[in-house]
Write a protein that holds these residues in place. Structure first.
Motif, PDB file in Angstrom:
ATOM      1  N   GLU A   1       4.578  -1.870   8.832  1.00 25.50           N
ATOM      2  CA  GLU A   1       5.312  -3.027   9.792  1.00 25.50           C
ATOM      3  C   GLU A   1       5.486  -4.089   9.150  1.00 25.50           C
ATOM      4  N   LYS A   2       4.533  -4.647   8.483  1.00 23.48           N
ATOM      5  CA  LYS A   2       4.432  -6.185   7.695  1.00 23.48           C
ATOM      6  C   LYS A   2       5.613  -6.364   6.915  1.00 23.48           C
ATOM      7  N   PRO A  38      -5.160   7.454  13.669  1.00 23.75           N
ATOM      8  CA  PRO A  38      -5.387   6.150  13.079  1.00 23.75           C
ATOM      9  C   PRO A  38      -6.227   6.035  11.637  1.00 23.75           C
ATOM     10  N   GLN A  40       0.490   2.289   8.087  1.00 26.07           N
ATOM     11  CA  GLN A  40       1.365   1.854   9.144  1.00 26.07           C
ATOM     12  C   GLN A  40       1.637   0.464   9.293  1.00 26.07           C
ATOM     13  N   THR A  41       0.470  -0.163   9.330  1.00 20.50           N
ATOM     14  CA  THR A  41       0.270  -1.613   9.402  1.00 20.50           C
ATOM     15  C   THR A  41       1.273  -2.402   8.242  1.00 20.50           C
ATOM     16  N   ASP A  42       0.665  -1.820   7.051  1.00 21.92           N
ATOM     17  CA  ASP A  42       1.496  -2.443   5.781  1.00 21.92           C
ATOM     18  C   ASP A  42       3.126  -2.300   6.197  1.00 21.92           C
ATOM     19  N   LYS A 101       0.750  -1.276   0.029  1.00 21.14           N
ATOM     20  CA  LYS A 101      -0.010  -0.173  -0.177  1.00 21.14           C
ATOM     21  C   LYS A 101       0.982   1.233  -0.101  1.00 21.14           C
ATOM     22  N   TRP A 132      -4.225   6.141   7.692  1.00 22.13           N
ATOM     23  CA  TRP A 132      -2.826   6.266   8.435  1.00 22.13           C
ATOM     24  C   TRP A 132      -2.676   4.802   9.136  1.00 22.13           C
ATOM     25  N   ASP A 133      -3.625   4.191   9.754  1.00 23.84           N
ATOM     26  CA  ASP A 133      -3.607   3.008  10.452  1.00 23.84           C
ATOM     27  C   ASP A 133      -3.136   1.945   9.563  1.00 23.84           C
ATOM     28  N   GLU A 134      -3.739   1.761   8.260  1.00 25.20           N
ATOM     29  CA  GLU A 134      -3.515   0.800   7.434  1.00 25.20           C
ATOM     30  C   GLU A 134      -2.259   0.907   6.767  1.00 25.20           C
ATOM     31  N   GLY A 178       8.937  -2.817   8.541  1.00 25.98           N
ATOM     32  CA  GLY A 178       9.192  -1.685   9.489  1.00 25.98           C
ATOM     33  C   GLY A 178      10.303  -0.930   9.663  1.00 25.98           C
TER      34      GLY A 178
END
Length: 72
Positions: free
Chosen positions: A52-53, A28, A48-50, A9, A44-46, A56
């Motif tokens: 980290e996956k 988020p 940041q999660t991507d 993303k 923003w949450d999506e 990070g």
């Protein structure tokens, strides 16, 4: 071997750049847009999660003051 590119993303699927327009007060659920073409990329949450996956801050990029920087 760690990946050389972010490929989810964070890369804009429309113009293929990684330039996000992130407000200073992003929460988020804040919608994030590509800074080059203006297309919606996710919350923003999506994003940041991507990030980290994909490793990070120990991967190819790190987030510093809301900007993604390549680790050389």
């Amino acid at each position: 071997m760690r990946p050389k590119y972010l490929n989810h993303k964070l890369e804009c699927p429309y113009c293929l750049t990684i330039r996000l327009r992130i407000p200073a007060d992003a929460r988020p659920d804040t919608p994030i847009f590509c800074d080059d073409c203006g297309e919606y990329l996710g919350t923003w949450d999506e994003l940041q999660t991507d990030f980290e996956k994909q490793g990070g801050n120990t991967g190819v990029f790190r987030i510093e003051k809301g900007r993604f920087k390549r680790i050389d």
